[in-house]
Structure formats: C-alpha cells, structure tokens
Design an enzyme around this catalytic site. Sequence first.
Site, PDB file in Angstrom:
ATOM      1  CG  ASP A 177      47.923  27.311  45.587  1.00 21.57           C
ATOM      2  OD1 ASP A 177      48.927  27.136  45.462  1.00 21.57           O
ATOM      3  OD2 ASP A 177      47.510  26.944  46.347  1.00 21.57           O
ATOM      4  N   GLY A 234      47.507  33.412  43.340  1.00 21.79           N
ATOM      5  CA  GLY A 234      47.924  33.751  42.035  1.00 21.79           C
ATOM      6  C   GLY A 234      49.263  34.512  42.142  1.00 21.79           C
ATOM      7  CB  ALA A 286      56.410  27.634  45.945  1.00 20.78           C
ATOM      8  N   GLY A 287      54.176  25.897  44.289  1.00 19.98           N
ATOM      9  CA  GLY A 287      54.207  26.079  42.323  1.00 19.98           C
ATOM     10  C   GLY A 287      53.434  27.567  42.238  1.00 19.98           C
ATOM     11  CG  HIS A 288      54.797  30.853  43.016  1.00 18.70           C
ATOM     12  ND1 HIS A 288      55.911  31.428  43.282  1.00 18.70           N
ATOM     13  CD2 HIS A 288      54.223  29.901  44.004  1.00 18.70           C
ATOM     14  CE1 HIS A 288      56.004  31.246  44.402  1.00 18.70           C
ATOM     15  NE2 HIS A 288      55.233  30.436  45.247  1.00 18.70           N
ATOM     16  NE  ARG A 347      71.051  24.953  68.010  1.00 18.12           N
ATOM     17  CZ  ARG A 347      70.975  25.025  68.886  1.00 18.12           C
ATOM     18  NH1 ARG A 347      72.022  25.825  68.705  1.00 18.12           N
ATOM     19  NH2 ARG A 347      69.996  24.616  69.543  1.00 18.12           N
ATOM     20  CB  THR A 397      52.648  21.500  43.983  1.00 18.65           C
ATOM     21  OG1 THR A 397      53.540  23.162  43.676  1.00 18.65           O
ATOM     22  CG2 THR A 397      54.293  20.672  44.247  1.00 18.65           C
ATOM     23  N   GLY A 440      48.763  18.719  41.865  1.00 19.86           N
ATOM     24  CA  GLY A 440      47.246  18.467  41.364  1.00 19.86           C
ATOM     25  C   GLY A 440      46.341  17.969  42.199  1.00 19.86           C
ATOM     26  CE  LYS A 444      37.746  16.689  42.239  1.00 22.04           C
ATOM     27  NZ  LYS A 444      36.742  16.047  42.674  1.00 22.04           N
ATOM     28  N   GLY A 466      41.894  37.296  34.483  1.00 20.23           N
ATOM     29  CA  GLY A 466      42.144  35.848  33.628  1.00 20.23           C
ATOM     30  C   GLY A 466      43.368  35.870  34.263  1.00 20.23           C
TER      31      GLY A 466
HETATM   32  P1  GDP Z   1      50.453  30.623  43.731  1.00 21.47           P
HETATM   33  O1  GDP Z   1      51.249  29.506  44.492  1.00 21.47           O
HETATM   34  O2  GDP Z   1      49.960  31.927  44.084  1.00 21.47           O
HETATM   35  O3  GDP Z   1      51.481  32.116  42.496  1.00 21.47           O
HETATM   36  O4  GDP Z   1      48.912  30.409  42.461  1.00 21.47           O
HETATM   37  P2  GDP Z   1      49.194  29.135  42.089  1.00 21.47           P
HETATM   38  O5  GDP Z   1      50.102  29.007  40.400  1.00 21.47           O
HETATM   39  O6  GDP Z   1      49.309  28.201  42.488  1.00 21.47           O
HETATM   40  O7  GDP Z   1      47.236  29.359  41.530  1.00 21.47           O
HETATM   41  C1  GDP Z   1      47.295  30.659  40.779  1.00 21.47           C
HETATM   42  C2  GDP Z   1      45.902  29.610  39.612  1.00 21.47           C
HETATM   43  O8  GDP Z   1      45.216  30.761  39.169  1.00 21.47           O
HETATM   44  C3  GDP Z   1      47.168  29.373  38.309  1.00 21.47           C
HETATM   45  O9  GDP Z   1      45.864  28.582  37.715  1.00 21.47           O
HETATM   46  C4  GDP Z   1      47.054  30.720  37.431  1.00 21.47           C
HETATM   47  O10 GDP Z   1      47.285  30.544  36.460  1.00 21.47           O
HETATM   48  C5  GDP Z   1      45.689  30.662  38.255  1.00 21.47           C
HETATM   49  N1  GDP Z   1      45.666  32.116  37.998  1.00 21.47           N
HETATM   50  C6  GDP Z   1      45.844  33.067  38.283  1.00 21.47           C
HETATM   51  N2  GDP Z   1      45.109  34.510  38.285  1.00 21.47           N
HETATM   52  C7  GDP Z   1      44.108  34.574  37.750  1.00 21.47           C
HETATM   53  C8  GDP Z   1      42.690  35.038  37.169  1.00 21.47           C
HETATM   54  O11 GDP Z   1      42.263  36.242  37.995  1.00 21.47           O
HETATM   55  N3  GDP Z   1      41.683  33.436  36.390  1.00 21.47           N
HETATM   56  C9  GDP Z   1      42.162  32.617  36.066  1.00 21.47           C
HETATM   57  N4  GDP Z   1      41.169  32.268  35.403  1.00 21.47           N
HETATM   58  N5  GDP Z   1      43.050  32.329  36.495  1.00 21.47           N
HETATM   59  C10 GDP Z   1      43.929  33.054  37.698  1.00 21.47           C
HETATM   60  P1  IMO Z   2      52.456  28.262  46.671  1.00 23.82           P
HETATM   61  O1  IMO Z   2      54.084  29.479  47.113  1.00 23.82           O
HETATM   62  C1  IMO Z   2      48.315  26.028  49.173  1.00 23.82           C
HETATM   63  C2  IMO Z   2      50.296  22.958  51.866  1.00 23.82           C
HETATM   64  C3  IMO Z   2      49.637  22.199  51.945  1.00 23.82           C
HETATM   65  C4  IMO Z   2      49.663  21.739  52.886  1.00 23.82           C
HETATM   66  C5  IMO Z   2      50.906  22.714  54.588  1.00 23.82           C
HETATM   67  C6  IMO Z   2      52.033  21.803  54.644  1.00 23.82           C
HETATM   68  O2  IMO Z   2      52.020  27.613  45.646  1.00 23.82           O
HETATM   69  O3  IMO Z   2      51.082  29.160  47.622  1.00 23.82           O
HETATM   70  P2  IMO Z   2      54.102  21.454  53.617  1.00 23.82           P
HETATM   71  O4  IMO Z   2      54.432  20.487  51.933  1.00 23.82           O
HETATM   72  O5  IMO Z   2      55.204  22.276  53.691  1.00 23.82           O
HETATM   73  O6  IMO Z   2      54.640  20.520  54.688  1.00 23.82           O
HETATM   74  O7  IMO Z   2      52.674  21.629  53.695  1.00 23.82           O
HETATM   75  O8  IMO Z   2      50.396  24.014  53.367  1.00 23.82           O
HETATM   76  N1  IMO Z   2      51.089  24.209  51.101  1.00 23.82           N
HETATM   77  C7  IMO Z   2      50.644  25.336  50.166  1.00 23.82           C
HETATM   78  N2  IMO Z   2      49.560  25.290  49.660  1.00 23.82           N
HETATM   79  N3  IMO Z   2      49.750  26.990  48.630  1.00 23.82           N
HETATM   80  C8  IMO Z   2      50.795  26.149  48.315  1.00 23.82           C
HETATM   81  O9  IMO Z   2      52.491  27.216  47.823  1.00 23.82           O
HETATM   82  C9  IMO Z   2      51.659  25.866  49.913  1.00 23.82           C
HETATM   83  N4  IMO Z   2      52.137  25.238  49.633  1.00 23.82           N
HETATM   84  C10 IMO Z   2      52.196  24.077  51.638  1.00 23.82           C
HETATM   85  O10 IMO Z   2      49.262  21.412  51.136  1.00 23.82           O
HETATM   86  O11 IMO Z   2      48.449  21.537  53.658  1.00 23.82           O
HETATM   87 MG    MG Z   3      50.383  27.814  44.338  1.00 20.80          MG
END
Ligand code: GDP
Ligand code: IMO
Ligand code: MG
Length: 428
Positions: A13, A15, A39-41, A144, A299, A301, A303, A414
């Site tokens: 997470d 960014g 993953a959640g991007h 396997r 992914t 929600g 905290k 941002g």
């Molecule tokens: P990822 O999994 O590495 O792609 O990151 P996520 O999308 O899960 O989490 C990053 C969060 O930070 C998302 O809500 C993005 O929209 C937000 N984000 C990324 N860069 C910035 C930034 O520079 N400022 C702010 N305010 N939000 C950002």
């Molecule tokens: P992105 O690509 C943050 C964390 C889970 C848990 C551990 C194992 O958005 O950065 P899993 O589902 O793989 O068995 O979970 O890894 N985790 C992540 N934390 N960003 C992610 O992906 C993650 N993918 C898995 O919260 O602690």
């Molecule tokens: Mg993410």
Amino acid sequence: MSNTIIAGAQWGDEGKGKIVDYLTQDADIVIRAQGGNNAGHTVITGGKRFVLHLIPSGILWPDKTCVIANGVVLDPVALLEEIDDLRAEGIAVEPERLRISDAAHVVLPYHRDLDRLREDTRGECKIGTTGRGIGPTYADKIERWGIRTCDLLKPRRLRERVEVRLAQVNPLLTAAGLEPADPAAVCETALAAGERLAPYLTSTVAFLHAAMESGKELLFEGAQGTFLDIDHGTYPYVTSSNTTSGGACTGSGIPPNRIDRVVGVAKAYTTRVGAGPCLTEDAAFSERLHAMGREFGATTGRKRRCGWFDAVLVRYAGMLNGIDSLAITNLDGLDGLNTLRIAVAYELHGRLLEFPPSDPEDFAACRPVYEEVHGWPEEVSGAAAWEDLPDNARSYLDRLSALTRLPLALVSVGPDRHQTIVRNAQNR
Ligand code: GDP
Ligand code: IMO
Ligand code: MG
C-alpha cells in the site's frame, strides 16, 4: 530501451498503483508477475477512482497493453468481475490489450476456505490474511497440486485434478465444521470462467520476449511490499509470494539481465495492514490519519496501522530490490505536524543495528532510534515542482534519501496522477 520494475519498499500500500500509473506514460506494456487479488492498487485519474486487484494499472491508459504473467495466482471469477467493472466505466479490456498467462495458478473456492481455516487455527498468531485464498493456492503450486489457467480449457483433466485434490482437502474442511466442496460445482464454475477467459490466455513469456525484440518497454507492477516477501519479509507475517524485484523475473520469464532499473515506492511514513510487528507504529499518528479519512485498506477496508518513516526498513529494501531510485508518496499526510520522527537505526539489547534482524523475537525486541526533524504547517498538495515545496518538506525528503542511501526520483503530494513531482528526471 528500458525495462523497469516497481517494488513496494515497506509493507504494501505504498502507492505503487499511483506511481505505476504515472510511469506508464513511458512504457508500452505493464505486467503483474506475482500476488493475486489480495492486492488493491488505487489510481485516481480524471476525477475517477479505480481500485485494481489483478489487472495491471496500465489498463487505464487506452494505448497500453497489460499482462498478467505466470507468477500471479488468479481467481478467475474475481478477474471476470474486475474486467466487467472496468468495462462498465468505459475502459476497454479486450484480449488484444490484456494478455493472461496460460500457466498462472488458479484460486478456487476451496483455497479461500482453507485460508480461513488456517487463519482460525492460528490462535494468537493470526496473519491478518485478506482471505482471498492466496496462501493455499501458492501452497498447492509448491506442493504440485495446483490448477493452472491452461487446465480451465481441458474439462476432463480439470475434473480429474480437482477430484483428487478435493479428496484430500474435504476431510480437512468437514473436520473443521465447514461444508465440503463439490468437485462438480467447482469445475462447472471454473470451466465457465475459463470459457470467457480463453481469448485472453496465451504464452505471456513468448509474447513479452517478442515485444522486447520489437523495442517495446516493459513496466513491472509489483504487488504487496518488501516486508511481506515470503523469503525476506517479517516471517510468518508475510504473504506467499516474492514481492521483491526478483519476483518480477521468475513471475514473468523475463530474465534479470533484461531489467534496466528498479524504482522503489515508499510512503513518507509507514503503514501496515494485518498482523505482525511494526516498530514505528504510533497510535496518535494513526488516529490523526484515520480522522482525515486516510489509510483504510483498498481491498478489505481495514484500518491501516500507521507510524513514522522507518529508514532501517527502506534501507534494507534498497539492498534487497536493487532500488535505483525512490518514489516517496503521501507527503501531504504529514502536513501540519510540528515535529516528525524518523527511525534511523534499531537498538537491540544495547547494540545498534542498521538493518532489521531475521529472528521474529529479536525484531519485536528492537527499539527504533529516532531522529526528530521540523515539520511544515503548509499544505503540499498543490505543489507542482520541487521548488514549490516548503523548505522543511524538502529537508525531510533529502534526509530520507540520505538515510536510506537511495536517490529520490519522484514525490507524490496527492492521489491524483498530476500530483506528482519529478525530483530527478534522470532517475525517473
Ligand atoms: P498500492 O497498493 O501500493 O497501490 O497502494 P494503495 O492504493 O493500496 O494505497 C495507497 C493510497 O494512498 C491510495 O488510497 C492512494 O490513492 C493514496 N495515495 C497515493 N499517493 C498519494 C499521495 O501522494 N497523497 C495522498 N493523499 N494519497 C495518495
Ligand atoms: P498491495 O499490492 C498491504 C497483507 C495482509 C496480511 C498479509 C497476508 O495493495 O500493496 P494474504 O492475503 O496475502 O494471505 O495476506 O499480507 N497484504 C497486504 N498488505 N497491501 C497488500 O497488497 C497486501 N497483500 C497482502 O493484510 O497481513
Ligand atoms: Mg494496496
């Protein structure tokens, strides 16, 4: 020609989605090579927010091609939902633009059941898995017993394999009071998904090599982050794939000598979602960010736990990934703080460490050694260039770069695509 890997330098997470989206302008093909829909991007562009789970973020650029490579574990039903959701937003996701490996392992419903079951039996040591079946699918791959995308096109073979595997898995499920999986139902759903996915499936290895030969540039979108890596992360509180840059090579069939550059992505502070140690975690700082509506998992929600920037971790990530340049995101999350803390080293039983220890008890016993620096009262989100940033923000970023020994390339102020500052165009 330059082929670039984007790797998360913390616990996910960071960014990455935003930075991949920004760098896609210089690339032709964007590739996911490991992880799954854990993953959640997040990408925000043109006022719209997209959260990508399996499909590379490059899909939001109409003239780019995307690849889901062999190292990804792919939930076919979740993938089809993601394709449909993107199409509903007007994004073209045709087989010409999205190539999917015919050798990727497939997540089936019993993998999700096993994920839940294994988590429940962990007692105090829960991982905090996203519950998407990622660990059990990779476990089946290594043992396997896995089912691959090519199997979805061969009904007889699929049925045989699923039956054999479920004969082993079902007793575990029933012993735990869960419903056994019905092989016929599992196969029916998987085959229906396979039929829809068939036009997308191909040897992505051959596709990517041919693309390279014709001069195309590749951008690898890492999922998760360095400290969730199965080999190098804070084991056992990790995911089940190699999230560090090497995973991009094994997961795509593009050899290491074709990679030109690794960009590490880190937040200007630290976050972690799920269980496991996070030495710089700070309750007041976490609450502050949550009160701003920030740092909730993309992914699940949940905290995210938040803390100060940990230079020990990012320094180590620099080594492990071979990071050539660093992108720092979420600088604006620090606006308005008088004093910022940076962990510059760990102290373990009176000894100073510049890298994290492997032993989990040692890691948990480490105390961060903090350096305090001045914050800035201004908002940085409107800054368009390095010179627009407050002096203290620039000093903070320079200090992070010095402590991690990584050249700074990009600064994100941002979530929107345009809120990106190029610190050093050469490193970009
Ligand atoms: P990822 O999994 O590495 O792609 O990151 P996520 O999308 O899960 O989490 C990053 C969060 O930070 C998302 O809500 C993005 O929209 C937000 N984000 C990324 N860069 C910035 C930034 O520079 N400022 C702010 N305010 N939000 C950002
Ligand atoms: P992105 O690509 C943050 C964390 C889970 C848990 C551990 C194992 O958005 O950065 P899993 O589902 O793989 O068995 O979970 O890894 N985790 C992540 N934390 N960003 C992610 O992906 C993650 N993918 C898995 O919260 O602690
Ligand atoms: Mg993410």
